[in-house]
Motif scaffolding. Sequence first.
Motif, PDB file in Angstrom:
ATOM      1  N   LYS A  56     -26.152 -25.389  -2.969  1.00 33.17           N
ATOM      2  CA  LYS A  56     -26.668 -24.932  -1.024  1.00 33.17           C
ATOM      3  C   LYS A  56     -26.246 -26.725  -0.685  1.00 33.17           C
ATOM      4  CE  LYS A  56     -30.096 -24.128   1.879  1.00 33.17           C
ATOM      5  NZ  LYS A  56     -29.641 -22.401   2.650  1.00 33.17           N
ATOM      6  N   VAL A  57     -26.110 -27.482  -0.887  1.00 36.08           N
ATOM      7  CA  VAL A  57     -25.532 -29.294  -1.235  1.00 36.08           C
ATOM      8  C   VAL A  57     -24.188 -29.118   0.256  1.00 36.08           C
ATOM      9  CG1 VAL A  57     -26.819 -30.686  -2.998  1.00 36.08           C
ATOM     10  CG2 VAL A  57     -24.117 -29.223  -2.962  1.00 36.08           C
ATOM     11  N   ASP A  58     -23.588 -27.994  -0.160  1.00 39.60           N
ATOM     12  CA  ASP A  58     -22.406 -27.731   0.913  1.00 39.60           C
ATOM     13  C   ASP A  58     -22.655 -27.430   2.281  1.00 39.60           C
ATOM     14  OD1 ASP A  58     -20.732 -29.109  -0.878  1.00 39.60           O
ATOM     15  OD2 ASP A  58     -20.313 -26.922  -1.751  1.00 39.60           O
ATOM     16  N   GLU A  59     -24.058 -26.504   2.401  1.00 37.91           N
ATOM     17  CA  GLU A  59     -24.563 -26.003   3.601  1.00 37.91           C
ATOM     18  C   GLU A  59     -24.921 -27.414   4.573  1.00 37.91           C
ATOM     19  OE1 GLU A  59     -26.155 -22.267   3.262  1.00 37.91           O
ATOM     20  OE2 GLU A  59     -25.326 -21.934   1.776  1.00 37.91           O
ATOM     21  N   ALA A  60     -25.201 -28.084   3.762  1.00 36.04           N
ATOM     22  CA  ALA A  60     -26.321 -29.383   4.757  1.00 36.04           C
ATOM     23  C   ALA A  60     -25.687 -29.475   6.293  1.00 36.04           C
ATOM     24  CB  ALA A  60     -26.360 -30.525   3.666  1.00 36.04           C
ATOM     25  N   VAL A  61     -25.778 -29.848   7.246  1.00 34.86           N
ATOM     26  CA  VAL A  61     -25.724 -30.363   7.959  1.00 34.86           C
ATOM     27  C   VAL A  61     -25.793 -31.791   8.259  1.00 34.86           C
ATOM     28  CG1 VAL A  61     -26.847 -28.238  10.071  1.00 34.86           C
ATOM     29  CG2 VAL A  61     -28.048 -30.304   9.552  1.00 34.86           C
TER      30      VAL A  61
END
Length: 376
Positions: free
Chosen positions: A285-290
């Motif tokens: 999910k790190v890749d979904e951080a804003v």
Amino acid sequence: MKVAIIGAGIVGSTAAYYLSKEKDMEVTVFDYGLGQATKAAAGIISPWFSRRRNKAWYKMARLGADFYPQMVSDLEEDGFDTSFYKQVGIFLHKKTPEHFQDLYELAHSRLEESPLIGDLTILSEEDVKAAFPDLQTKGQMLYASGAARLDGAALTQTLLQASACPVVRKEVRLKKVANGYDIDNQLFDRVILATGAWLGKILEPLGYDVDVRPQKGQLLDYQFEDYQTEDLPVFMPEGELDVIPFIDGKVSVGASHENDKGFDLTVDETVLNRLESEAREFFPKVDEAVSKSDRIGIRAYTSDFSPFYGQVPDLEGVYVASGLGSSGLTTGPLIARELVSMLKNQEFWLHSDDYKASNYICHTVKADKYSENMIK
Ligand SMILES: Cc1cc2nc3c(=O)[nH]c(=O)nc-3n(C[C@H](O)[C@H](O)[C@H](O)COP(=O)(O)OP(=O)(O)OC[C@H]3O[C@@H](n4cnc5c(N)ncnc54)[C@H](O)[C@@H]3O)c2cc1C
């Protein structure tokens, strides 16, 4: 009694809070703040899985964890928000089943003296998925419900606010004068040096050799949208990586341990990229951080990795604590509480002889010559 505290990381700010409760003490805090370990820390309070053989260290670490609920309740009684600390539990992941079983047995043997560990259980892959759906791990996980996550910066801010002490935000020097100590042209009767990795810098000009070396630590903070992170457990796989969910959709990933960088505070993208790719393996999910930001702090280590506190040899009325290493958020408040007791010739939960400052600070200039120089 006029007391100066130099350094407002976890040690200095906790000391300020408890000293301010004493009627006869007038406290002033000096803090430069640059590179402070406390505000860069990952924030894990979970000492019970440590394999370190040093018994005095382990006692300090487990009692340090035990002291948190008391400090949090003291701050709550004083009317402060304590959402910086929460016992969210910890997930520990091991690649080999034997290591996993050993760790369970170790923590289990410590349960009686540390009921704060809480529920100690081995979770199945399904249990893990249910509790932390975005974590991608295989096999079982060791869980302890009593482990906590702590926002170090928010804690120190709260402690300083609760202490209501004046805080001077600058780098200062310590000078011995005939009737006490001069700091920033103010006279003090007692001084607490809570300067973390910078202890040598403040004591060496006064003729001391200090066994404290710096270690650089970097970590990443990820901000997510519409993500309930408040109750998620801390995740600790093998190696350097930790994933620490905080409140309001913030998740931290840390932290590096860099021994060869001195006091360097520059961002090293190579190190951060490595942390991120390690994190991605378990927490894609790190890749979904804003958004993403970094923190850098300097830990303080002694040559035997033990923290110390007490009076500086030959410097009456000057107390010190340093060498807290990578577990200083856990031990820091208790050490500070011990220093406050020491100012009143008392002990709190620890025996100060087990953590003597004189084992790490050596006076290399003769006392007489030194005092003469200082008075001039
Ligand atoms: C990346 C990282 C991750 C960590 N994670 C954890 C963790 O998960 N759990 C845990 O238990 N511990 C952790 N730690 C360790 C913990 O953060 C430290 O051991 C602890 O915060 C040290 O506290 P301190 O008060 O001794 O020093 P610091 O927090 O470093 O504070 C010292 C302060 O003194 C000030 N100062 C120094 N000299 C002067 C001067 N001459 N004049 C004025 N001010 C001065 C500095 O500017 C600084 O603000 C971590 C540390 C780092 C760096």
